[in-house]
Every structure is written in structure tokens, then in C-alpha cells.
Design a protein around this motif. Structure first.
Motif, PDB file in Angstrom:
ATOM      1  N   GLY A   1       0.815  -1.211   0.000  1.00  0.00           N
ATOM      2  CA  GLY A   1       0.000   0.000   0.000  1.00  0.00           C
ATOM      3  C   GLY A   1       0.846   1.258   0.000  1.00  0.00           C
ATOM      4  N   ILE A   2       0.224   2.347  -0.422  1.00  0.00           N
ATOM      5  CA  ILE A   2       0.870   3.650  -0.415  1.00  0.00           C
ATOM      6  C   ILE A   2      -0.210   4.708  -0.232  1.00  0.00           C
ATOM      7  N   ASN A   3       0.097   5.745   0.557  1.00  0.00           N
ATOM      8  CA  ASN A   3      -0.860   6.836   0.736  1.00  0.00           C
ATOM      9  C   ASN A   3      -0.133   8.173   0.708  1.00  0.00           C
ATOM     10  N   TYR A   4      -0.906   9.196   0.424  1.00  0.00           N
ATOM     11  CA  TYR A   4      -0.372  10.561   0.325  1.00  0.00           C
ATOM     12  C   TYR A   4      -1.424  11.516   0.867  1.00  0.00           C
ATOM     13  N   GLN A   5      -0.966  12.553   1.603  1.00  0.00           N
ATOM     14  CA  GLN A   5      -1.877  13.560   2.133  1.00  0.00           C
ATOM     15  C   GLN A   5      -1.181  14.915   2.158  1.00  0.00           C
ATOM     16  N   LYS A   6      -1.956  15.929   1.784  1.00  0.00           N
ATOM     17  CA  LYS A   6      -1.464  17.302   1.799  1.00  0.00           C
ATOM     18  C   LYS A   6      -2.417  18.141   2.634  1.00  0.00           C
ATOM     19  N   GLU A   7      -1.853  18.949   3.546  1.00  0.00           N
ATOM     20  CA  GLU A   7      -2.662  19.731   4.478  1.00  0.00           C
ATOM     21  C   GLU A   7      -2.246  21.196   4.419  1.00  0.00           C
ATOM     22  N   ASP A   8      -3.241  22.087   4.301  1.00  0.00           N
ATOM     23  CA  ASP A   8      -3.019  23.532   4.325  1.00  0.00           C
ATOM     24  C   ASP A   8      -3.536  24.078   5.650  1.00  0.00           C
ATOM     25  N   ILE A   9      -2.620  24.617   6.462  1.00  0.00           N
ATOM     26  CA  ILE A   9      -2.968  25.154   7.780  1.00  0.00           C
ATOM     27  C   ILE A   9      -3.098  26.668   7.657  1.00  0.00           C
ATOM     28  N   GLU A  10      -4.231  27.210   8.045  1.00  0.00           N
ATOM     29  CA  GLU A  10      -4.472  28.647   7.956  1.00  0.00           C
ATOM     30  C   GLU A  10      -3.749  29.384   9.083  1.00  0.00           C
ATOM     31  N   ASP A  11      -3.609  30.713   8.883  1.00  0.00           N
ATOM     32  CA  ASP A  11      -3.032  31.542   9.940  1.00  0.00           C
ATOM     33  C   ASP A  11      -3.937  31.505  11.174  1.00  0.00           C
ATOM     34  N   PHE A  12      -3.314  31.572  12.342  1.00  0.00           N
ATOM     35  CA  PHE A  12      -4.104  31.628  13.570  1.00  0.00           C
ATOM     36  C   PHE A  12      -3.377  32.501  14.586  1.00  0.00           C
ATOM     37  N   THR A  13      -4.104  32.932  15.592  1.00  0.00           N
ATOM     38  CA  THR A  13      -3.591  33.868  16.588  1.00  0.00           C
ATOM     39  C   THR A  13      -3.630  33.231  17.968  1.00  0.00           C
ATOM     40  N   LEU A  14      -2.540  33.400  18.703  1.00  0.00           N
ATOM     41  CA  LEU A  14      -2.475  32.983  20.098  1.00  0.00           C
ATOM     42  C   LEU A  14      -2.688  34.209  20.979  1.00  0.00           C
ATOM     43  N   LYS A  15      -3.485  34.062  22.005  1.00  0.00           N
ATOM     44  CA  LYS A  15      -3.804  35.182  22.884  1.00  0.00           C
ATOM     45  C   LYS A  15      -3.470  34.804  24.319  1.00  0.00           C
ATOM     46  N   GLY A  16      -2.894  35.789  25.041  1.00  0.00           N
ATOM     47  CA  GLY A  16      -2.570  35.534  26.434  1.00  0.00           C
ATOM     48  C   GLY A  16      -1.926  36.735  27.081  1.00  0.00           C
ATOM     49  N   ARG A  17      -1.755  36.664  28.396  1.00  0.00           N
ATOM     50  CA  ARG A  17      -1.193  37.767  29.163  1.00  0.00           C
ATOM     51  C   ARG A  17       0.153  37.336  29.721  1.00  0.00           C
ATOM     52  N   LEU A  18       1.159  38.143  29.456  1.00  0.00           N
ATOM     53  CA  LEU A  18       2.500  37.930  29.972  1.00  0.00           C
ATOM     54  C   LEU A  18       2.802  39.051  30.949  1.00  0.00           C
ATOM     55  N   ALA A  19       2.888  38.703  32.220  1.00  0.00           N
ATOM     56  CA  ALA A  19       3.022  39.704  33.290  1.00  0.00           C
ATOM     57  C   ALA A  19       1.831  40.655  33.199  1.00  0.00           C
ATOM     58  N   SER A  20       2.063  41.925  32.997  1.00  0.00           N
ATOM     59  CA  SER A  20       0.957  42.891  32.904  1.00  0.00           C
ATOM     60  C   SER A  20       0.614  43.239  31.465  1.00  0.00           C
ATOM     61  N   PHE A  21       1.200  42.493  30.510  1.00  0.00           N
ATOM     62  CA  PHE A  21       0.973  42.805  29.097  1.00  0.00           C
ATOM     63  C   PHE A  21       0.069  41.744  28.475  1.00  0.00           C
ATOM     64  N   TYR A  22      -0.910  42.193  27.704  1.00  0.00           N
ATOM     65  CA  TYR A  22      -1.784  41.295  26.956  1.00  0.00           C
ATOM     66  C   TYR A  22      -1.258  41.213  25.531  1.00  0.00           C
ATOM     67  N   LEU A  23      -0.897  40.004  25.082  1.00  0.00           N
ATOM     68  CA  LEU A  23      -0.259  39.823  23.786  1.00  0.00           C
ATOM     69  C   LEU A  23      -1.122  38.938  22.902  1.00  0.00           C
ATOM     70  N   GLU A  24      -1.026  39.183  21.585  1.00  0.00           N
ATOM     71  CA  GLU A  24      -1.733  38.375  20.590  1.00  0.00           C
ATOM     72  C   GLU A  24      -0.779  38.057  19.439  1.00  0.00           C
ATOM     73  N   PRO A  25       0.174  37.171  19.661  1.00  0.00           N
ATOM     74  CA  PRO A  25       1.089  36.830  18.561  1.00  0.00           C
ATOM     75  C   PRO A  25       0.347  36.056  17.467  1.00  0.00           C
ATOM     76  N   GLU A  26       0.638  36.374  16.230  1.00  0.00           N
ATOM     77  CA  GLU A  26      -0.005  35.728  15.087  1.00  0.00           C
ATOM     78  C   GLU A  26       0.944  34.695  14.495  1.00  0.00           C
ATOM     79  N   ILE A  27       0.421  33.495  14.273  1.00  0.00           N
ATOM     80  CA  ILE A  27       1.210  32.391  13.734  1.00  0.00           C
ATOM     81  C   ILE A  27       0.848  32.226  12.265  1.00  0.00           C
ATOM     82  N   GLU A  28       1.856  32.284  11.432  1.00  0.00           N
ATOM     83  CA  GLU A  28       1.628  32.168   9.993  1.00  0.00           C
ATOM     84  C   GLU A  28       1.288  30.727   9.618  1.00  0.00           C
ATOM     85  N   GLY A  29       0.370  30.582   8.698  1.00  0.00           N
ATOM     86  CA  GLY A  29      -0.032  29.265   8.232  1.00  0.00           C
ATOM     87  C   GLY A  29       1.077  28.554   7.475  1.00  0.00           C
ATOM     88  N   SER A  30       0.873  27.259   7.238  1.00  0.00           N
ATOM     89  CA  SER A  30       1.899  26.470   6.556  1.00  0.00           C
ATOM     90  C   SER A  30       1.225  25.387   5.727  1.00  0.00           C
TER      91      SER A  30
END
Length: 485
Positions: free
Chosen positions: A363-392
Motif C-alpha cells: 500500500g501507499i498513501n499521500y496527504q497534503k494539508e493547508d494550515i491557515e493563519d491563527f492567533t495565540l492570545k494571552g497575558r505575559l506579566a501585565s501585558f496582553y499579547l496576541e502573537p499571530e502564527i503564519e499558516g503552513s
């Protein structure tokens, strides 16, 4: 009690517990003892021998020396007058018995001698002449007639019309040799014969083991044991546990997978269907500080084609979507992805005996996946950050080569069981360059297929898919159920 010329003997009877002493004039302590039971008798020998009151002996119970409150206490006294046993006493002697008279001897009696009898003559019987022995002539050996063994009659299956699939029928031989009556009897112990000694077609059609012996490679995994049917529906749940210790941090992955599908037989060599796969994935690394939790759905058509009696082909194509929730330390976010892929499998089946088969699989199989951009949200110390992760975009591919050895068991009521073992290897020919998964990994799987009734098949299996790879453990538990109608 008594005395001799140099000693006197005394017996004391004490009635209380304590220390006692026997004394006489001029002799303070002739004998001392301790009475430990009540009453107790004590025999004492005294050197004082006086006939009269001057030979009186005295018995005292001793007090505590130096304690005037507990002095010696007088118990009794006795002189040597009239002892119990006088000194002149001797045991009486028995009188002499009178002499036993001696009887006079009797005179010898005369010996009477009887005259001897004359010898009697011995009668000798005359010997009879030997009788002749009649010997019967032996019969000549009869020739042994050996009946020639009749050859087993081949069982010929009935051809079927591929355009009109039936609920239960005996499939074509497809080039495989016909089975003899002995082989049919071992596969179908409850089969009946007609008046001519032949198995009736109706009886053979009700014997699933005979059909399995004549049929080789199954058209689809769900059509392996059940009777042939127009439709076949199946479900295939799996639980896969992965522990990967090959990277910078240990990664633990748990996958709950549910596959399901339905197909229709178009003709004797072709079936077409549709399948749906639902996967729930959970990963954890860096002691739980990085986690992923997602669900994916893949849908697509598939077809199965009988290439030859020994080989069948199974191919499918799918498109899918997924949603992943990610958590990195104090940051959280989720994103979507889409995928498409497909696989092609070849199933073989070669009989070693009527019951034991070898099944290679490629047997043989193949798969291709497109991951969209997404954003991580959280607070670091007293700062609220929203780093954006580029899709792949990710591609993966895997090839496999395994071989299965299975054996068919048939019960008295035509129950069918097929235990099996499968060994082989996976080759991850296409994966991300930073992947922590190996290029090659060995596979071992064991399981049992069973036929419930005549249309339902159950396949339970347990597999280990990381043989020969250090730092990686992959376990796969599966339960495949199919039903024909």
C-alpha cells in the motif's frame, strides 16, 4: 520406728508446710528438711540409741533465725521405748514341706511283633497298539480380492450471474482446483448428501467454510467472511497511543479514530462505496506546557476491483477539514486547516492448505494539508499579547508492505473463526524535515476474525507499530465490524 546397735530410725509425719528439724539430747539437728506438701512423711536415721526416756527425740518446726517473733516451735517427741519394729524381730520362716513319695517303677511290657504279610503280585496291563492319525489335506490358499479405491469425486460449484448477485451462493472456482469429497467433509461437517452420494447444492450453499476455501482474495475487507451480498456497510474504530521520546521533549499523542462506509457490488469483480473518517487528536509535550486538541473529518469515495483470483485492489480519495486548539504556556488559540489525499492498497491471498492462507499486502498513501493563519492570545506579566502564527503547508506519505498468516476454524454448527498474525514495515517516504518520526518502523499485529450468522463479520486486532525504533512506542487497538444485506 526401730533401732540397731548403733542407729535408730525415725519416721515423721508433718501436717503443715514449713522447715522441720529432728533433735535429741546432745545432738541439735539430726535431720532437717522442708515440707512442700501436706501431709509429708520423712524417714531419718539418728546416731542416738538409748533404751529409755533418755533417748527421746524431738520434732520442731523451725522459725526465723534472729527474729524473736518467730522462734522454733515444738511439734512432738518420742522415746525409744517400745519401737514399732523390735530389735529382735525376724520374719517368720516357712515350715519344710514333707518329702514327695517316689512311685515304684513299672516292669517293662513285652513287645508284640506282628507277622509280615506276603508281597502281592503287581498286575501289568497290556499296552494298546498306536492308532493311526488321520491327516486332512490342507486347502489351497484362496486369492485375496482387493477392491480398487474409488477416487474422490470433485465438487463442482454452480456458476452465478454477476449481474444478479444473490443472498447466498457458492462462488466460482476462479481457476483454483476443485475440492474432493474428503476435503468438503472436513470443511462442512454438517453437509448432507443425496441418494447418489453427492452433496446437494443447497447444502453446499449453506456452508461458509467451503465458500471461503474456494474464494481467495476478498474484494473488500468487509466482504471477507460473510456471504456475498449486494450491499455492505462497515465501521472501523481505532485507538492509537504514541509515546515519542526522540526529540527535545517527550511527546505523548492519543488518537481516537472512527471510520465508516458503505459500498454496493456492481458485478462479480467491482464494488463502489463512500467512506467517512473522524479523528480526535490530543498531543502533549514539555510536561503539558504545549498541548494540541483537534478534530478532523475526511470524506470520499472508494472502489474495490478483483484483479485476479489471488489479488484485489482497494483505492480511495478523500478531502477533509480540521480544527485545532493550541495552548503554549499562557497563550491559547485555535485555527482551521483543509486537506486532501488518497491511498491505494493491493491485497493478495495464497492458500497453503484448505484452512491456512498467506495474504501479502502492499500500500501507499499521500496527504497534503493547508494550515491557515491563527492567533495565540494571552497575558505575559501585565501585558496582553496576541502573537499571530503564519499558516503552513505540510505533505506526508507512507508506504507499507506486510504479510498475514491466517487459519480457518469451523465449528460443528458451521461457526467460522479466522485468527491471524501480520508482520511488515512502514516507510515514511514523505514528511517534514523537522519531524521526530523515523523513516522506517516495523509492524506486528495479531487478531481474530469471526463470522456471526452468515452476514456479519467482526475483526478485533492489537498492533505494535514501532518495532526496531528506539524511543518510540506506537500501539493500535482496532475493532472492525461489517454487515452485508
Amino acid at each position: 520406728m526401730g533401732r540397731t546397735s548403733s542407729q535408730s530410725v525415725w519416721i515423721s509425719n508433718t501436717q503443715t508446710l514449713g522447715d522441720y528439724a529432728l533433735s535429741a539430747p546432745g545432738v541439735a539437728n539430726i535431720d532437717t528438711w522442708t515440707s512442700i506438701r501436706n501431709p509429708q512423711y520423712r524417714l531419718s536415721v539418728s546416731p542416738v540409741v538409748v533404751d529409755g526416756v533418755n533417748g527421746t527425740h524431738q520434732l520442731q518446726i523451725l522459725g526465723v533465725s534472729g527474729d524473736p517473733a518467730k522462734p522454733n516451735c515444738f511439734v512432738a517427741s518420742r522415746s525409744q521405748v517400745n519401737p514399732i519394729i523390735p530389735p529382735t524381730w525376724r520374719p517368720p520362716q516357712k515350715p519344710d514341706l514333707p518329702a514327695i513319695p517316689v512311685s515304684p517303677e513299672l516292669p517293662d511290657q513285652p513287645v508284640v511283633v506282628r507277622p509280615s504279610l506276603p508281597d502281592r503280585p503287581v498286575a501289568v496291563r497290556p499296552t494298546l497298539p498306536d492308532r493311526p492319525i488321520a491327516v486332512r489335506p490342507s486347502l489351497p490358499d484362496r486369492p485375496v480380492v482387493t477392491r480398487p479405491a474409488l477416487p474422490d469425486r470433485p465438487v463442482v460449484s454452480r456458476p452465478i450471474d454477476p449481474d444478479q448477485p444473490q443472498e447466498s451462493y457458492l462462488p466460482e472456482l476462479n481457476g483454483s482446483p476443485a475440492l474432493t469429497q474428503t476435503e468438503v467433509a472436513s470443511l462442512c461437517p454438517s453437509a448432507e448428501r443425496d441418494a447418489a452420494g453427492q452433496y446437494t447444492p443447497e447444502t453446499l450453499e449453506r456452508c461458509p467454510a467451503l465458500r471461503l476455501a474456494l474464494t481467495q482474495a476478498p474484494l473488500t475487507p468487509g466482504r471477507d467472511l460473510p456471504d456475498e451480498s449486494l450491499w455492505n456497510v462497515w465501521v472501523d474504530p481505532h485507538y492509537i497511543y504514541t509515546s515519542n521520546r526522540r526529540g527535545f521533549s517527550d511527546v505523548e499523542e492519543k488518537t481516537h479514530s472512527l471510520g465508516m462506509g458503505v459500498d454496493r457490488r456492481i458485478n462479480a469483480d467491482l464494488a463502489i462505496g463512500v467512506l467517512l473518517n473522524i479523528n480526535d487528536l490530543q498531543t502533549e509535550s514539555f510536561d503539558g506546557n504545549i498541548t494540541t486538541d483537534g478534530t478532523s473529518y475526511n470524506l470520499g469515495p472508494y472502489l474495490a476491483y478483483q484483479l485476479s483470483p489471488a489479488w484485489s485492489l482497494f483505492a480511495n480519495a478523500t478531502i477533509g477539514t480540521a480544527n485545532m486548539e493550541r495552548e503554549v504556556l499562557m497563550f491559547k488559540g485555535d485555527g482551521d486547516s483543509s486537506s486532501y489525499g488518497g491511498n491505494i492498497n493491493l491485497y493478495g491471498d495464497y492458500p497453503l492448505t484448505e484452512q491456512t492462507h498467506v495474504r501479502p499486502k502492499l500500500g501507499i498513501n499521500y496527504q497534503k494539508e493547508d494550515i491557515e493563519d491563527f492567533t495565540l492570545k494571552g497575558r505575559l506579566a501585565s501585558f496582553y499579547l496576541e502573537p499571530e502564527i503564519e499558516g503552513s503547508r505540510q505533505e506526508s506519505g507512507q508506504a507499507l508492505a506486510t504479510v498475514e498468516l491466517n487459519t480457518l476454524f469451523v465449528g460443528a454448527g458451521n461457526e467460522v473463526y479466522r485468527p491471524y498474525v501480520e508482520v511488515g514495515t512502514y516507510y515514511n517516504y514523505l514528511q517534514d524535515k523537522n519531524s521526530i518520526y523515523p523513516e522506517w518502523q516495523g509492524v506486528f499485529r495479531g487478531g481474530l476474525r469471526a463470522l456471526l450468522g452468515s452476514h456479519t463479520q467482526v475483526d478485533a486486532s492489537l498492533g505494535y507499530e514501532s518495532i526496531g525504533v528506539s524511543g518510540l512506542d506506537v500501539w493500535d487497538i482496532g475493532l472492525f465490524v461489517s454487515h452485508g444485506f
